[in-house]
Design a protein around this motif. Structure first.
Motif, short mmCIF file in Angstrom:
data_model
loop_
_atom_site.label_atom_id
_atom_site.label_comp_id
_atom_site.label_asym_id
_atom_site.label_seq_id
_atom_site.Cartn_x
_atom_site.Cartn_y
_atom_site.Cartn_z
N LEU A 45 -0.31 8.45 -4.35
CA LEU A 45 -0.24 7.16 -3.70
C LEU A 45 -1.63 6.72 -3.22
CD1 LEU A 45 2.32 5.36 -2.11
CD2 LEU A 45 0.83 6.15 -0.30
N MET A 46 -2.33 7.63 -2.55
CA MET A 46 -3.68 7.31 -2.08
C MET A 46 -4.62 7.07 -3.25
SD MET A 46 -4.22 9.70 1.29
CE MET A 46 -3.69 11.23 0.53
N HIS A 47 -4.47 7.84 -4.33
CA HIS A 47 -5.30 7.66 -5.52
C HIS A 47 -5.19 6.23 -6.04
CE1 HIS A 47 -7.17 8.70 -9.42
NE2 HIS A 47 -6.33 7.76 -9.87
N VAL A 48 -3.98 5.75 -6.20
CA VAL A 48 -3.77 4.40 -6.74
C VAL A 48 -4.29 3.34 -5.78
CG1 VAL A 48 -2.03 2.72 -7.47
CG2 VAL A 48 -1.86 5.10 -8.22
N LEU A 49 -4.01 3.50 -4.50
CA LEU A 49 -4.48 2.51 -3.52
C LEU A 49 -6.00 2.40 -3.55
CD1 LEU A 49 -2.16 3.36 -0.49
CD2 LEU A 49 -2.02 1.38 -2.01
N ILE A 50 -6.68 3.52 -3.67
CA ILE A 50 -8.15 3.49 -3.70
C ILE A 50 -8.67 3.04 -5.06
CG2 ILE A 50 -10.22 4.94 -3.56
CD1 ILE A 50 -8.65 6.59 -1.41
N ALA A 51 -8.14 3.60 -6.15
CA ALA A 51 -8.63 3.28 -7.49
C ALA A 51 -8.46 1.80 -7.82
CB ALA A 51 -7.91 4.14 -8.53
N GLU A 52 -7.38 1.21 -7.32
CA GLU A 52 -7.12 -0.20 -7.63
C GLU A 52 -7.55 -1.12 -6.49
OE1 GLU A 52 -3.21 -0.91 -9.21
OE2 GLU A 52 -3.36 0.81 -10.57
N ASP A 53 -8.30 -0.57 -5.53
CA ASP A 53 -8.84 -1.33 -4.41
C ASP A 53 -7.75 -2.12 -3.68
OD1 ASP A 53 -10.93 -2.03 -2.72
OD2 ASP A 53 -11.40 -3.85 -3.86
N LEU A 54 -6.66 -1.44 -3.37
CA LEU A 54 -5.50 -2.07 -2.75
C LEU A 54 -5.36 -1.69 -1.27
CD1 LEU A 54 -2.95 -1.42 -5.64
CD2 LEU A 54 -4.14 -3.56 -5.12
N TYR A 55 -6.45 -1.37 -0.63
CA TYR A 55 -6.39 -0.99 0.76
C TYR A 55 -7.24 -1.93 1.60
CZ TYR A 55 -10.90 1.25 -0.11
OH TYR A 55 -12.20 1.48 -0.44
N ASP A 56 -7.06 -1.90 2.89
CA ASP A 56 -7.76 -2.77 3.82
C ASP A 56 -9.13 -2.18 4.14
OD1 ASP A 56 -8.69 -4.21 6.02
OD2 ASP A 56 -6.71 -4.32 6.96
N ARG A 57 -10.14 -2.66 3.44
CA ARG A 57 -11.50 -2.13 3.62
C ARG A 57 -12.01 -2.32 5.05
NH1 ARG A 57 -14.80 -0.75 -0.46
NH2 ARG A 57 -13.91 -0.77 -2.55
N LYS A 58 -11.68 -3.45 5.66
CA LYS A 58 -12.13 -3.71 7.03
C LYS A 58 -11.55 -2.67 7.99
CE LYS A 58 -12.24 -7.28 10.57
NZ LYS A 58 -11.77 -8.60 10.97
N VAL A 114 4.45 -1.64 -0.96
CA VAL A 114 3.78 -1.48 0.32
C VAL A 114 2.82 -2.63 0.53
CG1 VAL A 114 2.14 -0.06 1.61
CG2 VAL A 114 4.01 1.03 0.37
N LEU A 115 2.03 -2.95 -0.45
CA LEU A 115 0.97 -3.94 -0.28
C LEU A 115 1.48 -5.37 -0.22
CD1 LEU A 115 -1.47 -2.03 -2.46
CD2 LEU A 115 -1.73 -2.50 -0.04
N ARG A 116 2.59 -5.66 -0.84
CA ARG A 116 3.14 -7.01 -0.77
C ARG A 116 3.53 -7.36 0.66
NH1 ARG A 116 5.53 -6.04 -6.01
NH2 ARG A 116 7.24 -4.98 -5.01
N GLU A 117 3.77 -6.35 1.46
CA GLU A 117 4.24 -6.59 2.81
C GLU A 117 3.14 -6.66 3.85
OE1 GLU A 117 7.29 -7.51 3.58
OE2 GLU A 117 7.47 -7.53 1.41
N GLU A 118 1.88 -6.56 3.45
CA GLU A 118 0.79 -6.62 4.43
C GLU A 118 0.55 -8.05 4.86
OE1 GLU A 118 -2.58 -3.96 4.34
OE2 GLU A 118 -1.91 -3.45 2.33
#
Length: 130
Positions: A74-87, A126-130
């Motif tokens: 899960l973390m791999h995909v979030l990071i590899a596809e830049d799907l996390y909150d960088r701020k 997960v990301l659609r709900e942010e």
């Protein structure tokens, strides 16, 4: 979990991993079920299909003992596809670069108990709900 029950009503999405809250934590489960009935999404990651899984947007029945592989993927995909909150990561974490380096070795294909398509759909839910 570290949240108070009052925060459940504000949540847009929950991910419950390896817990049958209905039996083990009935009070917390009641708050969670109320939030889901009011529109919050629920992902249940558990080999068992229990009452909470029946309320879930998605049930991911991983094999017993594969939760760490699932979370690494899960973390791999979030990071590899830049799907996390960088701020958030920049202001609230330390050594994120070490985590990023570690999870590169855990693409979804390594989480043999979870198909890649299912894995990626969990991240996107997960990301659609942010």
């Amino acid at each position: 979990m570290t949240n108070s029950f009052s925060e459940f009503a504000k949540a847009k999405m929950f991910m419950v991993i390896g817990s049958n809250m209905v039996e083990a934590h009935p009070v917390a489960a009641t708050f969670l079920k109320n939030a889901v009935l009011n529109g919050a999404q629920l992902i249940v990651v558990d080999p068992r299909r229990h009452a909470l899984a029946d309320m879930a947007t998605q049930h991911v029945p991983i094999r017993v003992g594969s939760d760490i592989a699932f979370l690494n993927a899960l973390m791999h995909v979030l990071i590899a596809e830049d799907l996390y909150d960088r701020k958030f990561v920049g202001s609230c974490t330390i050594d994120f670069d070490k985590l990023e380096e570690n999870v590169r070795a855990y693409p979804p294909e390594r989480a043999a108990d979870v198909l890649e398509g299912e894995q990626r759909e969990v991240e996107r839910t997960v990301l659609r709900e942010e």
